[in-house]
Scaffold this active site. Structure first.
Site, PDB file in Angstrom:
ATOM      1  N   GLY A 277      -4.486   4.566  -6.136  1.00 16.96           N
ATOM      2  CA  GLY A 277      -4.669   5.775  -5.205  1.00 16.96           C
ATOM      3  C   GLY A 277      -3.446   6.456  -4.897  1.00 16.96           C
ATOM      4  N   ALA A 278      -2.048   5.807  -5.027  1.00 19.65           N
ATOM      5  CA  ALA A 278      -0.736   6.299  -4.917  1.00 19.65           C
ATOM      6  C   ALA A 278       0.057   5.387  -5.600  1.00 19.65           C
ATOM      7  CB  ALA A 278      -0.536   6.830  -3.471  1.00 19.65           C
ATOM      8  N   MET A 279       1.321   5.882  -5.663  1.00 21.83           N
ATOM      9  CA  MET A 279       2.499   4.801  -6.154  1.00 21.83           C
ATOM     10  C   MET A 279       3.739   5.157  -5.523  1.00 21.83           C
ATOM     11  SD  MET A 279       3.379   2.533  -8.095  1.00 21.83           S
ATOM     12  CE  MET A 279       5.185   1.957  -8.001  1.00 21.83           C
ATOM     13  N   GLU A 280       4.285   4.109  -5.001  1.00 14.79           N
ATOM     14  CA  GLU A 280       5.593   4.372  -4.106  1.00 14.79           C
ATOM     15  C   GLU A 280       7.109   4.684  -4.670  1.00 14.79           C
ATOM     16  OE1 GLU A 280       3.876   1.638  -4.628  1.00 14.79           O
ATOM     17  OE2 GLU A 280       5.169  -0.161  -4.485  1.00 14.79           O
ATOM     18  N   ASN A 281       6.939   5.141  -5.993  1.00 15.45           N
ATOM     19  CA  ASN A 281       8.279   5.148  -6.578  1.00 15.45           C
ATOM     20  C   ASN A 281       9.348   5.950  -5.571  1.00 15.45           C
ATOM     21  OD1 ASN A 281       6.873   5.173  -9.477  1.00 15.45           O
ATOM     22  ND2 ASN A 281       5.902   7.026  -8.547  1.00 15.45           N
ATOM     23  N   HIS A 313       1.449   4.413   3.934  1.00 11.84           N
ATOM     24  CA  HIS A 313       1.545   3.031   3.131  1.00 11.84           C
ATOM     25  C   HIS A 313       2.547   3.337   2.165  1.00 11.84           C
ATOM     26  CE1 HIS A 313      -0.187  -0.462   0.836  1.00 11.84           C
ATOM     27  NE2 HIS A 313       0.603   0.370  -0.097  1.00 11.84           N
ATOM     28  N   GLU A 314       2.569   4.405   1.489  1.00 14.10           N
ATOM     29  CA  GLU A 314       3.529   4.499   0.444  1.00 14.10           C
ATOM     30  C   GLU A 314       4.874   4.579   1.108  1.00 14.10           C
ATOM     31  OE1 GLU A 314       2.453   3.821  -2.190  1.00 14.10           O
ATOM     32  OE2 GLU A 314       0.426   3.828  -1.777  1.00 14.10           O
ATOM     33  N   HIS A 317       6.635   1.566   1.894  1.00 12.93           N
ATOM     34  CA  HIS A 317       7.454   0.971   0.850  1.00 12.93           C
ATOM     35  C   HIS A 317       8.818   1.204   0.540  1.00 12.93           C
ATOM     36  CE1 HIS A 317       4.029  -1.444  -0.799  1.00 12.93           C
ATOM     37  NE2 HIS A 317       3.362  -0.576  -1.150  1.00 12.93           N
ATOM     38  N   GLU A 336       2.615  -5.352  -0.598  1.00  9.57           N
ATOM     39  CA  GLU A 336       1.417  -4.573  -0.231  1.00  9.57           C
ATOM     40  C   GLU A 336       0.910  -5.173   1.015  1.00  9.57           C
ATOM     41  OE1 GLU A 336       0.806  -2.143  -1.892  1.00  9.57           O
ATOM     42  OE2 GLU A 336       1.911  -2.577  -3.928  1.00  9.57           O
TER      43      GLU A 336
HETATM   44  N1  BES Z   1       1.865   0.012  -5.261  1.00  5.75           N
HETATM   45  C1  BES Z   1       0.721   0.550  -5.111  1.00  5.75           C
HETATM   46  C2  BES Z   1       0.187   1.103  -6.419  1.00  5.75           C
HETATM   47  C3  BES Z   1      -0.325   0.149  -7.452  1.00  5.75           C
HETATM   48  C4  BES Z   1      -1.640  -0.435  -7.335  1.00  5.75           C
HETATM   49  C5  BES Z   1       0.415   0.177  -8.364  1.00  5.75           C
HETATM   50  C6  BES Z   1      -2.005  -1.202  -8.578  1.00  5.75           C
HETATM   51  C7  BES Z   1      -0.049  -0.799  -9.411  1.00  5.75           C
HETATM   52  C8  BES Z   1      -1.291  -1.215  -9.345  1.00  5.75           C
HETATM   53  C9  BES Z   1       0.546   1.312  -4.077  1.00  5.75           C
HETATM   54  O1  BES Z   1       1.514   1.370  -2.956  1.00  5.75           O
HETATM   55  C10 BES Z   1      -0.617   1.128  -3.124  1.00  5.75           C
HETATM   56  O2  BES Z   1      -0.958   0.144  -2.713  1.00  5.75           O
HETATM   57  N2  BES Z   1      -1.606   2.193  -3.299  1.00  5.75           N
HETATM   58  C11 BES Z   1      -2.841   1.920  -2.774  1.00  5.75           C
HETATM   59  C12 BES Z   1      -3.125   2.773  -1.502  1.00  5.75           C
HETATM   60  C13 BES Z   1      -2.873   2.119  -0.191  1.00  5.75           C
HETATM   61  C14 BES Z   1      -3.143   3.052   0.875  1.00  5.75           C
HETATM   62  C15 BES Z   1      -3.703   0.874  -0.112  1.00  5.75           C
HETATM   63  C16 BES Z   1      -3.796   2.257  -3.719  1.00  5.75           C
HETATM   64  O3  BES Z   1      -3.404   2.815  -4.807  1.00  5.75           O
HETATM   65  O4  BES Z   1      -5.123   2.235  -3.504  1.00  5.75           O
HETATM   66 ZN    ZN Z   2       1.306  -0.449  -1.697  1.00  9.74          ZN
END
Ligand code: BES
Ligand code: ZN
Length: 887
Positions: A277-281, A313-314, A317, A336
């Site tokens: 969904g997104a990535m917190e770089n 959320h991001e 992080h 997470e």
């Molecule tokens: N760090 C994750 C992104 C991620 C997920 C990287 C799986 C590698 C593998 C990010 O912070 C995250 O958790 N994104 C969620 C959104 C959140 C609102 C639950 C997502 O991608 O669904």
């Molecule tokens: Zn996350």
């Protein structure tokens, strides 16, 4: 026998040897967006901490320029060249062997390399977009969990923090972004070199770069952090909402964590092809378009909420994860689970009327659901190979993780909890932490035995169901592990029991440490319980008991029949809070699935929710009714119509209240609820609703801006249309495809994809499924179309088998592949089918899907047993008839 190769000692190890550690990376990357290749040079300042002939680091899918690999000792300026360079594919490592022992001390390791901008949405990959009718490539990174090694050789582990100085060479008309602000740009012909400021120390999985054409909107926090939202050219207005949420959230976290955001800028970018969904770089957060962009006219309330939650959320992080990082992936949940929990805290502050803590119950419910399987895993899970990390980005790390944090916070109290978090962040800033490090700080701050309390929740899988009985003025509590299969588990927990009695003013709590405990009701509660008036709807104060008050605990409750009946009355009499109504429903549904309770008793309970209007409760009531209607129809098709009618009756009341069109100044929650309730009525076959949906869809076809079909009810209309479609009447389906093709709003595309598979005609379902594999659907989005209605179940399974080679090849390298399995396999409910599926995958399973496959099969077994037990339930048919006839 061949002499053993010396590098073999490094093979098959979960972690890199640490005789050399990186301090600083000087990374230069030159992505070619036309040929989709890249070259790079990395100079890594390393510290040799023990004399060695080897340097071992990560690298994968890269071609190493063997002429350009050297190590230079800093104090002597002596240069060493490796005699051997081994790339070990299965372990994704690169072993450099030197003739001479490298002396301890600092030095520079230089490596030249090249690679491909892949299409797998990981490492340094390519995404595509259209600009002025022309298809273009952009270069994007996605490194978490372990794919930085696909972009440059590095110590690709969260504990190997270093600083990063990044330089990108890109076409001069494009925008190049990275974690830090640009310090200099040098144009050289049609290329430019973009130099970024050196970062503070950080883990490799947070390094990022994006190169493409973008517009942006910009804002600033009160202490001067520049925040930008980047999106496709022409869509900048859609970035405003996320920008506002981001600025306010950064300010809020600064106060909550008592530490300011640590970088000078924060960029957030919408990426057209993105697997998560997104990535917190750090400083450069990447998003799916649907999770960042909000269109005033065409996005729904649910889309808005999603954007807010994901941004919150991001950004959480940036503290929890980026500033303080888990020591190893075993502690992923610290990242997470916390980000998930904190995001609710932020959203509750920003949008109090969204009642987001009530919506948090969805998180708990999903956590309990997965953790009720024998094929679940503990929150802290051993990781022995990079390939195993992807699988733990699941409901256990996120949702159970967030839930146990909420449980602990409510046990310790919010002030102590916040103080402890702030000191944890201070203590471990720019460093790494393990689960027990957090417990230690919480323990210091609160004086409570946090470590002991929490170990039972994070180190062992599963959770308890607490049975409570009221006998002779005594309350008996007994815990046992809850399993959806109905089997007996052996786990035992320290359970923070809370209880209220007759009203929320009378609350008690204690820690249930043993298997069971008996308390004198009068002594414990301080008033007697009127057992003779159990059947009364109102009456004396203490005539109902609710455990797990406000559902802050991660456990289920099973009441004895008398207490359950009293609770049902209390619900009807509106004495019970929304959170507790949710919990009672979920516990009852789950106990029913585990065959600890009859379907009749669940139906009777659901009937007590006729007046329900709370968004979260009603939304879950709808989810439960879909599941139950489906399983009951598998058990006894003769019941299906009456059950549908019962549910139509149940949802008629809220549907009438809400109507089809938004009311002036109505709440966000009503806006979300309307669509769900109308969709439910259509799903259960309510003719009038379906007709109205179709009528409004026609108006929409004539005018995409018609007030007759605002975004919140579009899905209900789309489902109405698809339910009306048969092979002889395809016009609705074709019209929907037209809307899909025409819109450039990803949320609209998603809404359509998730409606198409509700068509009852298997021939059309097959077309829809094939459409998902076509080039018209981005591979990140195909998963939205996989939730197929009951009539399409077999078709979907056959389709999965027929296309497995292709699916496995296209999605196999990421975590999206698991969705194909769970969506298509889990709905089945017979042992024969379970065997068939197991046989099919016997030769096809692989590490990336193994756990999901086992979990999905376990669900099929659970459904099969449930179906059997429903068949043997007496008087179910009569009850259902009666409920269906009660308007
Ligand atoms: N760090 C994750 C992104 C991620 C997920 C990287 C799986 C590698 C593998 C990010 O912070 C995250 O958790 N994104 C969620 C959104 C959140 C609102 C639950 C997502 O991608 O669904
Ligand atoms: Zn996350």
């Amino acid at each position: 026998m061949e002499p053993q190769k010396k590098y073999e000692q490094f093979i098959g190890q979960p972690r890199l040897p640490k005789f050399a550690v990186p301090k600083r990376y000087d990374l230069k990357l030159n992505p070619d967006l036309i040929t989709c290749e890249f070259t790079g040079i990395v100079d890594i300042d390393i510290d040799i901490v023990a004399e060695t002939k080897f340097i071992v680091l990560n690298a994968a899918d890269l071609v190493i320029d063997r002429e350009f690999v050297y190590f230079k000792n800093q104090s002597s300026s002596e240069e060493f060249r490796p005699v051997e360079i081994e790339l070990v594919g299965q372990d994704e490592i690169m072993v450099l062997e030197f003739n001479d022992v490298l002396p301890t001390g600092e030095g520079i390791l230089g490596i030249g390399f090249e690679g491909t901008l892949n299409e797998n949405m990981k490492g340094l990959y390519r995404s595509t977009y259209e600009h002025n009718g022309e298809k273009k490539n952009m270069a994007v990174t996605q490194f978490e969990p372990a794919d930085a090694r696909r972009c440059f050789p590095c110590w690709d582990e969260p504990a190997c923090k270093a600083t990063f100085k990044i330089t990108l060479t890109v076409p001069s008309e494009l925008i190049a972004l990275s974690n830090m602000p640009v310090i200099q740009e040098k144009v050289e012909g049609h290329l430019k070199k973009v130099y970024f400021q050196e970062s503070p120390i950080m883990s490799t999985y947070l390094v990022a770069a994006v190169v493409g054409l973008f517009d942006y909107v910009e804002g600033q926090t009160s202490d001067g952090v520049k925040v930008r939202v980047y999106c496709q050219v022409g869509k900048d207005k859609q970035g405003k909402f996320a920008l506002d949420v981001a600025v306010r959230t950064l300010e809020l976290y600064k106060v909550y964590f008592a530490t300011p955001y640590s970088l000078p800028k924060l960029d957030m970018v919408a990426i057209p092809d993105f697997s998560a969904g997104a990535m917190e770089n750090y400083g450069l957060v990447t998003y799916r378009e649907t999770a960042l962009l909000y269109d005033e006219q065409h996005s729904a309330a649910v889309n808005k909420q999603r954007v807010a939650i994901v941004v919150a959320h991001e950004l959480a992080h940036q503290w929890f994860g980026n500033l303080v990082t888990m020591e190893w992936w075993t502690h992923l949940w610290l990242n997470e689970g916390f980000a998930t929990w904190v995001s609710y805290l932020a959203i509750d502050n920003l949008f109090p009327d969204w009642k987001i803590w009530t919506q948090f119950l969805d998180q708990i419910m999903e956590g309990l659901k997965l953790d009720g399987l024998e094929e679940s895993h503990p929150i802290e899970v051993e990781i022995r190979h990079a390939a195993e990390i992807d699988e733990i980005f699941d409901s256990i790390s996120y949702r159970k993780g967030a839930s146990v944090i909420r449980m602990l916070q409510s046990y310790l109290g919010p002030e102590v909890f916040q103080r402890a978090l702030a000191s944890y962040i201070k203590r471990y800033a720019c460093s790494n932490a393990k689960t027990e490090d957090l417990w230690a700080v919480l323990e210091e701050e609160s004086g409570e035995p946090v470590n002991m309390l929490m170990n039972s929740w994070t180190k062992q899988q599963g959770y308890p169901v607490v049975s409570v009985k009221f006998i002779d003025q005594k309350l008996e509590f007994e815990q046992s592990q809850f399993l959806s299969s109905g089997s007996q588990g052996v786990g035992q927990w320290i359970v923070p029991i809370t209880l209220c009695c007759g009203s929320y003013d009378v609350q008690k709590n204690f820690l249930l440490r043993a298997k069971s405990e008996i308390l004198d009701a009068e002594e414990f509660i301080g008033c007697s319980i009127a057992d003779e008036s159990f059947a009364e709807k109102d009456g004396t104060k203490c005539n109902w008991i609710k455990l797990n008050v406000d559902q802050t605990g991660f456990y289920r409750v099973k009441y004895d029949d008398v207490l359950a009946a009293k609770l049902r009355y209390a619900i009807e009499a509106s004495h019970v809070s929304a959170t507790d109504r949710f919990g009672i429903l979920d516990d009852s549904y789950s106990l029913c699935m585990a065959r600890k309770q009859s379907l009749s008793s669940l139906f009777s309970l659901m009937d007590a929710y006729r007046k329900e209007l709370d968004y979260t409760v009603l939304s879950y009531l709808i989810t439960v009714s879909y599941k139950v209607a489906s399983i009951a129809a598998d058990a006894n098709p003769g019941l299906a119509d009456d059950i549908k009618q019962f549910f139509i009756n149940l949802f008629q009341h809220p549907a009438e209240k809400l109507g089809w069109e938004p009311k002036q100044g109505e709440s966000h929650l009503d806006a979300m609820l309307r669509g769900e309730v109308l969709t439910a009525l259509v799903e259960f076959g309510d003719d009038a609703t379906q007709k109205e949906g179709i009528r409004r869809f026609r108006a929409f076809l004539d005018d995409r801006n018609t007030p007759l079909l605002p975004p919140d009810i579009r899905k209900a209309a789309y489902v109405s249309v698809m339910k009306d479609v048969s092979s002889s009447n395809r016009s609705g389906y074709e019209s929907l495809l037209r809307v899909y093709r025409e819109t450039d709003l990803s949320q609209e595309k998603g809404r359509i994809l998730s409606s198409l598979s509700s068509c009852p005609d298997p021939a059309i379902i097959l077309e829809v499924l094939n459409f998902l594999l076509s080039s018209e659907v981005r591979s990140q989005d195909a998963v939205f179309g996989l939730t197929v209605c009951k009539e399409g179940r077999e078709t979907a399974w056959q389709w999965l088998k027929d296309n497995w080679a292709h699916i496995s090849k296209t999605w196999g390298s990421g975590f999206l592949i698991t969705r194909f399995i769970s969506s298509i396999v889990s709905p089945f409910s017979s042992e024969d089918k379970a065997n068939e599926i197991q046989e099919y995958f016997a030769s096809r399973s692989k590490p990336a899907i193994a756990r999901t496959l086992k979990q999905s099969l376990e669900r099929v077994h659970i459904h099969a047993k449930w179906v059997q037990s429903i068949r043997s339930e007496d008087s179910l048919a009569e009850l259902v008839k009666e409920l269906a006839s009660r308007k």
